[in-house]
Motif scaffolding. Structure first.
Motif, PDB file in Angstrom:
ATOM      1  N   ARG A 241       0.830  -1.210   0.000  1.00  0.00           N
ATOM      2  CA  ARG A 241       0.000   0.000   0.000  1.00  0.00           C
ATOM      3  C   ARG A 241       0.862   1.258   0.000  1.00  0.00           C
ATOM      4  O   ARG A 241       0.602   2.200  -0.759  1.00  0.00           O
ATOM      5  CB  ARG A 241      -0.934  -0.015   1.210  1.00  0.00           C
ATOM      6  CG  ARG A 241      -1.750   1.266   1.375  1.00  0.00           C
ATOM      7  CD  ARG A 241      -2.725   1.147   2.526  1.00  0.00           C
ATOM      8  NE  ARG A 241      -2.079   0.847   3.794  1.00  0.00           N
ATOM      9  CZ  ARG A 241      -1.477   1.762   4.561  1.00  0.00           C
ATOM     10  NH1 ARG A 241      -1.433   3.027   4.185  1.00  0.00           N
ATOM     11  NH2 ARG A 241      -0.933   1.413   5.711  1.00  0.00           N
TER      12      ARG A 241
ATOM     13  N   GLU B  15       2.596   1.803  -3.352  1.00  0.00           N
ATOM     14  CA  GLU B  15       1.678   2.379  -4.336  1.00  0.00           C
ATOM     15  C   GLU B  15       1.517   3.876  -4.093  1.00  0.00           C
ATOM     16  O   GLU B  15       1.492   4.674  -5.039  1.00  0.00           O
ATOM     17  CB  GLU B  15       0.316   1.685  -4.259  1.00  0.00           C
ATOM     18  CG  GLU B  15      -0.684   2.142  -5.302  1.00  0.00           C
ATOM     19  CD  GLU B  15      -0.266   1.812  -6.726  1.00  0.00           C
ATOM     20  OE1 GLU B  15      -0.750   2.503  -7.648  1.00  0.00           O
ATOM     21  OE2 GLU B  15       0.524   0.871  -6.923  1.00  0.00           O
ATOM     22  N   GLY B  16       1.450   4.268  -2.814  1.00  0.00           N
ATOM     23  CA  GLY B  16       1.369   5.683  -2.495  1.00  0.00           C
ATOM     24  C   GLY B  16       2.609   6.437  -2.920  1.00  0.00           C
ATOM     25  O   GLY B  16       2.534   7.577  -3.416  1.00  0.00           O
ATOM     26  N   ARG B  17       3.780   5.829  -2.748  1.00  0.00           N
ATOM     27  CA  ARG B  17       5.026   6.475  -3.174  1.00  0.00           C
ATOM     28  C   ARG B  17       5.035   6.682  -4.682  1.00  0.00           C
ATOM     29  O   ARG B  17       5.455   7.743  -5.175  1.00  0.00           O
ATOM     30  CB  ARG B  17       6.230   5.615  -2.770  1.00  0.00           C
ATOM     31  CG  ARG B  17       7.582   6.278  -3.057  1.00  0.00           C
ATOM     32  CD  ARG B  17       8.734   5.316  -2.807  1.00  0.00           C
ATOM     33  NE  ARG B  17       8.808   4.276  -3.823  1.00  0.00           N
ATOM     34  CZ  ARG B  17       9.433   4.414  -4.985  1.00  0.00           C
ATOM     35  NH1 ARG B  17      10.037   5.546  -5.292  1.00  0.00           N
ATOM     36  NH2 ARG B  17       9.460   3.417  -5.851  1.00  0.00           N
TER      37      ARG B  17
ATOM     38  N   ASP C 232       2.413   7.027  -6.604  1.00  0.00           N
ATOM     39  CA  ASP C 232       1.470   8.115  -6.903  1.00  0.00           C
ATOM     40  C   ASP C 232       2.151   9.472  -6.722  1.00  0.00           C
ATOM     41  O   ASP C 232       1.922  10.402  -7.505  1.00  0.00           O
ATOM     42  CB  ASP C 232       0.247   8.024  -5.993  1.00  0.00           C
ATOM     43  CG  ASP C 232      -0.676   6.873  -6.353  1.00  0.00           C
ATOM     44  OD1 ASP C 232      -0.571   6.343  -7.480  1.00  0.00           O
ATOM     45  OD2 ASP C 232      -1.500   6.488  -5.496  1.00  0.00           O
ATOM     46  N   VAL C 233       2.969   9.578  -5.682  1.00  0.00           N
ATOM     47  CA  VAL C 233       3.701  10.827  -5.442  1.00  0.00           C
ATOM     48  C   VAL C 233       4.713  11.066  -6.557  1.00  0.00           C
ATOM     49  O   VAL C 233       4.896  12.207  -7.012  1.00  0.00           O
ATOM     50  CB  VAL C 233       4.390  10.784  -4.062  1.00  0.00           C
ATOM     51  CG1 VAL C 233       5.350  11.955  -3.890  1.00  0.00           C
ATOM     52  CG2 VAL C 233       3.340  10.789  -2.951  1.00  0.00           C
TER      53      VAL C 233
ATOM     54  N   ASP D 106       4.398  10.088  -9.653  1.00  0.00           N
ATOM     55  CA  ASP D 106       3.599  10.569 -10.785  1.00  0.00           C
ATOM     56  C   ASP D 106       3.321  12.065 -10.646  1.00  0.00           C
ATOM     57  O   ASP D 106       3.421  12.825 -11.612  1.00  0.00           O
ATOM     58  CB  ASP D 106       2.260   9.823 -10.841  1.00  0.00           C
ATOM     59  CG  ASP D 106       2.390   8.384 -11.326  1.00  0.00           C
ATOM     60  OD1 ASP D 106       3.404   8.059 -11.974  1.00  0.00           O
ATOM     61  OD2 ASP D 106       1.472   7.593 -11.055  1.00  0.00           O
ATOM     62  N   LEU D 107       2.950  12.480  -9.443  1.00  0.00           N
ATOM     63  CA  LEU D 107       2.642  13.888  -9.206  1.00  0.00           C
ATOM     64  C   LEU D 107       3.871  14.764  -9.427  1.00  0.00           C
ATOM     65  O   LEU D 107       3.770  15.868  -9.998  1.00  0.00           O
ATOM     66  CB  LEU D 107       2.109  14.059  -7.785  1.00  0.00           C
ATOM     67  CG  LEU D 107       1.793  15.486  -7.332  1.00  0.00           C
ATOM     68  CD1 LEU D 107       0.722  16.119  -8.225  1.00  0.00           C
ATOM     69  CD2 LEU D 107       1.342  15.493  -5.871  1.00  0.00           C
TER      70      LEU D 107
ATOM     71  N   GLU E  95       4.417  15.225 -13.101  1.00  0.00           N
ATOM     72  CA  GLU E  95       3.359  16.092 -13.632  1.00  0.00           C
ATOM     73  C   GLU E  95       3.678  17.568 -13.356  1.00  0.00           C
ATOM     74  O   GLU E  95       3.528  18.428 -14.234  1.00  0.00           O
ATOM     75  CB  GLU E  95       2.021  15.709 -12.987  1.00  0.00           C
ATOM     76  CG  GLU E  95       0.841  16.557 -13.424  1.00  0.00           C
ATOM     77  CD  GLU E  95      -0.418  16.211 -12.660  1.00  0.00           C
ATOM     78  OE1 GLU E  95      -1.224  17.117 -12.416  1.00  0.00           O
ATOM     79  OE2 GLU E  95      -0.586  15.025 -12.286  1.00  0.00           O
TER      80      GLU E  95
ATOM     81  N   ARG F   3       3.043   0.510 -15.384  1.00  0.00           N
ATOM     82  CA  ARG F   3       2.375   1.650 -14.735  1.00  0.00           C
ATOM     83  C   ARG F   3       1.994   2.672 -15.810  1.00  0.00           C
ATOM     84  O   ARG F   3       2.833   3.393 -16.343  1.00  0.00           O
ATOM     85  CB  ARG F   3       3.283   2.270 -13.676  1.00  0.00           C
ATOM     86  CG  ARG F   3       2.558   3.259 -12.800  1.00  0.00           C
ATOM     87  CD  ARG F   3       3.372   3.636 -11.581  1.00  0.00           C
ATOM     88  NE  ARG F   3       2.651   4.555 -10.753  1.00  0.00           N
ATOM     89  CZ  ARG F   3       1.756   4.225  -9.837  1.00  0.00           C
ATOM     90  NH1 ARG F   3       1.486   2.946  -9.629  1.00  0.00           N
ATOM     91  NH2 ARG F   3       1.133   5.143  -9.124  1.00  0.00           N
TER      92      ARG F   3
ATOM     93  N   ASN G   5       0.152   5.535 -15.843  1.00  0.00           N
ATOM     94  CA  ASN G   5       0.324   6.970 -15.626  1.00  0.00           C
ATOM     95  C   ASN G   5       1.770   7.384 -15.886  1.00  0.00           C
ATOM     96  O   ASN G   5       2.034   8.425 -16.491  1.00  0.00           O
ATOM     97  CB  ASN G   5      -0.066   7.348 -14.192  1.00  0.00           C
ATOM     98  CG  ASN G   5      -1.564   7.345 -13.978  1.00  0.00           C
ATOM     99  OD1 ASN G   5      -2.331   7.313 -14.935  1.00  0.00           O
ATOM    100  ND2 ASN G   5      -1.983   7.381 -12.727  1.00  0.00           N
TER     101      ASN G   5
END
Length: 260
Positions: A159, A162-164, A166-167, A169-170, A173, A198, A200
């Motif tokens: 979990r 996955e959060g790392r 997402d960060v 990806d941000l 971006e 992945r 994204n």
């Protein structure tokens, strides 16, 4: 009392007063890791037994656990009054809780840095948002509590990983919005190779390649993930990724516009 700091984003490291502690036997380290899966949260004895022995808990497992908790209290809080819980590992209703200030646990520091990003980004302070994300990602030295595996650790590790991502990806971006497509390309390429499914991340890679004048390479990257997803999962890429590839193939000039 000297502050105790816990680094869990990678191999477990504990420091008291800036000095790294010898965490003792592998069993003692696993039980401490079990407590640190949820700092400031109560951990039942069943979870600690699972952390220590997984599927082969001995009959005297609870007694051994209580003895090791005492040893951990001595290690982390050597100035506590003998025979008392002290302040760092407390017992309530049969559950143990390791108590720590948020700025003394690298996981909490990571979470707090990232929690501040949306508001900073909404104010269009992109450089500050980028810097905070970089500071947060730099805290990761490896997987959560690396070396401690099993059904108690693995879901939490998955979990948080996955959060790392997402960060990550941000971060890309925001850097693209800042116009830093050339700067992020090497690191982005390495992470796409590390996480090839992945979508994204791959979409950001396609756009970055396109903005650096590599339209053909961007389309090759799309074909690679499309074929890989079909071969491994029997599905097509997301609509968003397909649409991005279509626009890149059509030399959509609006994708090349720099921010501002």
């Amino acid at each position: 009392m000297s502050e105790v700091r816990y680094d869990v984003l990678g191999p477990l490291v504990v420091r008291r007063g800036g000095v790294e502690l010898d965490l003792g036997s592998p069993l003692q380290q696993r039980l401490l890791a079990g407590l640190l899966l949820h700092p400031n949260g109560p951990v039942p004895m069943t979870d600690l037994l699972e952390a220590g022995w997984q599927y082969a808990t001995p009959d005297d497992g609870p007694e051994l656990t209580r003895e090791i908790i005492t040893a951990l209290r001595d290690l982390l809080d050597p100035h506590r009054v003998p025979g008392t819980d002290g302040t760092l590992i407390q017992l309530s209703d049969g559950r143990y809780m390791l108590c720590a200030a948020r700025d003394n646990v690298d996981l909490f520091v990571f979470e707090d840095l990232i929690a501040s990003v949306p508001e900073i980004r909404a104010r269009d302070h992109l450089l500050e948002a980028s810097n905070r994300i970089r500071r947060a990602l730099a805290l990761w030295r490896g997987p959560l509590l690396e070396g401690h595996n099993g059904p108690l650790f693995d879901p939490v590790r998955a979990r948080l990983e996955e959060g790392r991502l997402d960060v990550l990806d941000l971060y890309y971006e925001i850097e693209l919005k800042r116009g830093f497509h050339h700067a992020i390309l090497p690191d982005l390429s390495a992470n796409v190779a590390r996480y090839p499914l992945r979508e994204n991340l791959r979409a950001t890679f396609l756009l970055t390649l396109y903005r650096t004048g590599r339209q053909f390479d961007a389309m090759q990257q799309y074909v690679e993930i499309r074929d890989r997803l079909w071969r491994l999962n029997g599905r097509q890429p997301s609509y968003e990724l397909q649409e991005l590839a279509r626009r890149i193939a059509a030399w959509d000039q609006s994708l090349l516009r720099e921010p501002g």
